[in-house]
Motif scaffolding. Structure first.
Motif, PDB file in Angstrom:
ATOM      1  N   ILE A   1      -1.281 -10.564  22.366  1.00  0.00           N
ATOM      2  CA  ILE A   1      -1.148  -9.818  23.520  1.00  0.00           C
ATOM      3  C   ILE A   1      -1.599  -8.432  22.792  1.00  0.00           C
ATOM      4  CG2 ILE A   1       0.148  -8.132  25.179  1.00  0.00           C
ATOM      5  CD1 ILE A   1       1.163 -10.926  25.684  1.00  0.00           C
ATOM      6  N   ILE A   2      -0.843  -6.985  21.982  1.00  0.00           N
ATOM      7  CA  ILE A   2      -1.512  -6.370  21.661  1.00  0.00           C
ATOM      8  C   ILE A   2      -2.096  -6.206  20.708  1.00  0.00           C
ATOM      9  CG2 ILE A   2      -1.119  -4.509  19.705  1.00  0.00           C
ATOM     10  CD1 ILE A   2       2.297  -5.696  19.581  1.00  0.00           C
ATOM     11  N   VAL A   3      -3.532  -7.090  20.634  1.00  0.00           N
ATOM     12  CA  VAL A   3      -4.505  -6.754  19.868  1.00  0.00           C
ATOM     13  C   VAL A   3      -5.268  -7.360  20.600  1.00  0.00           C
ATOM     14  CG1 VAL A   3      -6.505  -7.702  18.901  1.00  0.00           C
ATOM     15  CG2 VAL A   3      -4.288  -8.196  17.735  1.00  0.00           C
ATOM     16  N   LEU A   4      -5.282  -7.724  22.246  1.00  0.00           N
ATOM     17  CA  LEU A   4      -6.301  -7.950  23.133  1.00  0.00           C
ATOM     18  C   LEU A   4      -6.013  -7.107  24.288  1.00  0.00           C
ATOM     19  CD1 LEU A   4      -5.368 -11.284  24.664  1.00  0.00           C
ATOM     20  CD2 LEU A   4      -7.401 -10.761  22.900  1.00  0.00           C
ATOM     21  N   THR A   5      -4.817  -6.059  24.113  1.00  0.00           N
ATOM     22  CA  THR A   5      -4.950  -4.645  25.095  1.00  0.00           C
ATOM     23  C   THR A   5      -5.583  -3.574  24.661  1.00  0.00           C
ATOM     24  OG1 THR A   5      -2.783  -5.063  25.889  1.00  0.00           O
ATOM     25  CG2 THR A   5      -3.391  -3.174  25.846  1.00  0.00           C
ATOM     26  N   PHE A   6      -5.424  -3.606  23.409  1.00  0.00           N
ATOM     27  CA  PHE A   6      -6.607  -2.695  22.429  1.00  0.00           C
ATOM     28  C   PHE A   6      -7.449  -2.573  22.384  1.00  0.00           C
ATOM     29  CE2 PHE A   6      -9.056  -1.746  18.598  1.00  0.00           C
ATOM     30  CZ  PHE A   6      -8.472  -0.420  18.121  1.00  0.00           C
ATOM     31  N   ILE A   7      -7.979  -3.877  22.285  1.00  0.00           N
ATOM     32  CA  ILE A   7      -9.596  -4.656  23.086  1.00  0.00           C
ATOM     33  C   ILE A   7      -9.941  -3.605  24.275  1.00  0.00           C
ATOM     34  CG2 ILE A   7     -11.124  -6.307  23.215  1.00  0.00           C
ATOM     35  CD1 ILE A   7      -9.760  -7.950  21.057  1.00  0.00           C
ATOM     36  N   ALA A   8      -8.994  -3.969  25.055  1.00  0.00           N
ATOM     37  CA  ALA A   8      -9.568  -3.922  26.736  1.00  0.00           C
ATOM     38  C   ALA A   8      -9.541  -2.398  26.761  1.00  0.00           C
ATOM     39  CB  ALA A   8      -8.265  -3.960  27.520  1.00  0.00           C
ATOM     40  N   PHE A   9      -8.254  -1.433  25.838  1.00  0.00           N
ATOM     41  CA  PHE A   9      -8.926  -0.092  25.610  1.00  0.00           C
ATOM     42  C   PHE A   9      -9.980   0.758  25.379  1.00  0.00           C
ATOM     43  CE2 PHE A   9      -4.420   0.089  27.749  1.00  0.00           C
ATOM     44  CZ  PHE A   9      -4.742   0.951  28.636  1.00  0.00           C
ATOM     45  N   ARG A  10     -10.385   0.117  24.716  1.00  0.00           N
ATOM     46  CA  ARG A  10     -12.100   0.424  23.629  1.00  0.00           C
ATOM     47  C   ARG A  10     -12.627   0.114  24.045  1.00  0.00           C
ATOM     48  NH1 ARG A  10     -15.253   1.130  21.463  1.00  0.00           N
ATOM     49  NH2 ARG A  10     -16.426   1.544  19.502  1.00  0.00           N
ATOM     50  N   PHE A  11     -12.812  -0.817  25.283  1.00  0.00           N
ATOM     51  CA  PHE A  11     -13.761  -1.505  26.006  1.00  0.00           C
ATOM     52  C   PHE A  11     -14.032  -0.605  27.280  1.00  0.00           C
ATOM     53  CE2 PHE A  11     -14.667  -3.898  21.994  1.00  0.00           C
ATOM     54  CZ  PHE A  11     -16.117  -3.510  21.717  1.00  0.00           C
ATOM     55  N   LYS A  12     -12.747   0.299  27.783  1.00  0.00           N
ATOM     56  CA  LYS A  12     -12.621   0.729  29.394  1.00  0.00           C
ATOM     57  C   LYS A  12     -12.484  -0.403  29.987  1.00  0.00           C
ATOM     58  CE  LYS A  12     -14.100   5.352  28.132  1.00  0.00           C
ATOM     59  NZ  LYS A  12     -15.607   6.061  27.975  1.00  0.00           N
ATOM     60  N   ALA A  13     -11.971  -1.610  29.569  1.00  0.00           N
ATOM     61  CA  ALA A  13     -11.809  -2.927  30.224  1.00  0.00           C
ATOM     62  C   ALA A  13     -11.303  -2.973  31.729  1.00  0.00           C
ATOM     63  CB  ALA A  13     -11.549  -3.942  29.756  1.00  0.00           C
ATOM     64  N   PHE A  14     -10.021  -1.607  31.604  1.00  0.00           N
ATOM     65  CA  PHE A  14      -8.943  -1.570  32.711  1.00  0.00           C
ATOM     66  C   PHE A  14      -9.405  -0.665  33.802  1.00  0.00           C
ATOM     67  CE2 PHE A  14      -6.311  -2.360  29.477  1.00  0.00           C
ATOM     68  CZ  PHE A  14      -5.328  -3.988  29.971  1.00  0.00           C
ATOM     69  N   SER A  15     -10.878  -0.485  33.730  1.00  0.00           N
ATOM     70  CA  SER A  15     -11.352   0.311  35.022  1.00  0.00           C
ATOM     71  C   SER A  15     -11.021   0.087  36.235  1.00  0.00           C
ATOM     72  CB  SER A  15     -12.934   0.903  34.506  1.00  0.00           C
ATOM     73  OG  SER A  15     -13.782  -0.934  34.391  1.00  0.00           O
ATOM     74  N   SER A  16     -10.426  -1.893  36.432  1.00  0.00           N
ATOM     75  CA  SER A  16     -10.552  -2.200  37.966  1.00  0.00           C
ATOM     76  C   SER A  16      -9.119  -2.753  37.171  1.00  0.00           C
ATOM     77  CB  SER A  16     -11.915  -3.386  37.970  1.00  0.00           C
ATOM     78  OG  SER A  16     -12.987  -2.499  37.939  1.00  0.00           O
ATOM     79  N   SER A  17      -8.352  -1.917  37.287  1.00  0.00           N
ATOM     80  CA  SER A  17      -6.966  -2.733  37.125  1.00  0.00           C
ATOM     81  C   SER A  17      -6.251  -3.726  38.194  1.00  0.00           C
ATOM     82  CB  SER A  17      -6.006  -1.413  36.570  1.00  0.00           C
ATOM     83  OG  SER A  17      -5.793  -0.667  38.224  1.00  0.00           O
ATOM     84  N   LYS A  18      -6.918  -3.701  39.752  1.00  0.00           N
ATOM     85  CA  LYS A  18      -6.165  -3.818  40.666  1.00  0.00           C
ATOM     86  C   LYS A  18      -6.296  -5.993  40.502  1.00  0.00           C
ATOM     87  CE  LYS A  18      -4.849  -0.742  44.364  1.00  0.00           C
ATOM     88  NZ  LYS A  18      -4.454  -0.265  44.989  1.00  0.00           N
ATOM     89  N   PRO A  19      -7.853  -5.678  40.708  1.00  0.00           N
ATOM     90  CA  PRO A  19      -8.235  -7.487  40.392  1.00  0.00           C
ATOM     91  C   PRO A  19      -7.820  -8.010  39.118  1.00  0.00           C
ATOM     92  CG  PRO A  19     -10.373  -5.372  41.152  1.00  0.00           C
ATOM     93  CD  PRO A  19      -9.408  -5.020  40.702  1.00  0.00           C
TER      94      PRO A  19
END
Length: 217
Positions: free
Chosen positions: A13-31
């Motif tokens: 989970i920690i590694v995946l969350t780091f990747i998500a923030f690295r690529f700004k993958a949380f720009s659409s958090s609700k979906p």
């Protein structure tokens, strides 16, 4: 050793969350939250069904003693981690390597998988894991390709291929340690990298539910 698998899931989970923030993958958090919740609940429901039907049992030596409806907390967390991993990889790849060419191949891939699913349902009709997995996959793929107007399957297959790395990192040691045990009589008794053949397609189905839900919302 009791918390070994739990620690491994938290590390993922920690590694995946780091990747998500690295690529700004949380720009659409609700979906994302909606997709992870829907796919995770379906995945958890499969764990419960497989467990109740005697298809799946757990080796508690590597699991904590926390249970919900007879299911250890680790599989419950994993039910949501797998679609979360797929979504992070899906969005990271879309940001880093956007497709510019038309999608010419995904329908052919889907048709081949649907053909395989029909064959598995026909030849493995008495195998619980196979019949449930391939029936769900066939119905979902048919709906997405022939009923839905959303077009995302080329991106989906690319993300699934990349997410298999995460899948293998989690499930190869899990199967070597026999943390999950599928009843041999309920499978086609074919393993790839220590993992039951059907599990790859269960992950494919859960991944498809997650991406379709994300694109829908």
């Amino acid at each position: 050793m009791t918390f070994l698998f739990l620690a491994f899931i938290i590390a993922a989970i920690i590694v995946l969350t780091f990747i998500a923030f690295r690529f700004k993958a949380f720009s659409s958090s609700k979906p994302i939250l909606a997709a992870v919740a829907i796919a995770g609940l379906f995945n958890l429901l499969l764990f419960i069904i497989f467990n109740k039907q005697g298809i799946l049992t757990f080796q508690h030596e590597y699991l904590s003693n926390v249970n919900v409806s007879g299911i250890p907390v680790e599989p419950i967390l994993l039910s949501f981690v797998l679609p979360y991993a797929l979504l992070v990889i899906y969005m990271a790849l879309n940001v880093a390597f956007p497709f510019v060419k038309a999608d010419k191949y995904s329908l052919s891939i889907s048709n081949m998988i649907m053909g395989l699913s029909i064959a598995m349902i026909f030849f493995a009709y008495d195998k619980g894991l196979a019949i449930i997995t391939f029936s769900l996959l066939l119905l979902t793929l048919f709906y997405v390709e022939y009923k839905s107007r959303l077009r995302f399957m080329l991106h989906f297959y690319r993300a699934y291929a990349a997410a298999l790395i995460v899948f293998l990192l989690i499930f190869i040691p899990e199967n070597q340690l026999s943390i999950y045990n599928y009843t041999a009589a309920q499978t086609i008794e074919l393993k790839l990298a220590y993992i039951p053949f059907e599990s790859y397609f269960t992950f494919l189905w859960i991944s498809l539910v997650a991406i379709f839900s994300f694109e829908y919302f």
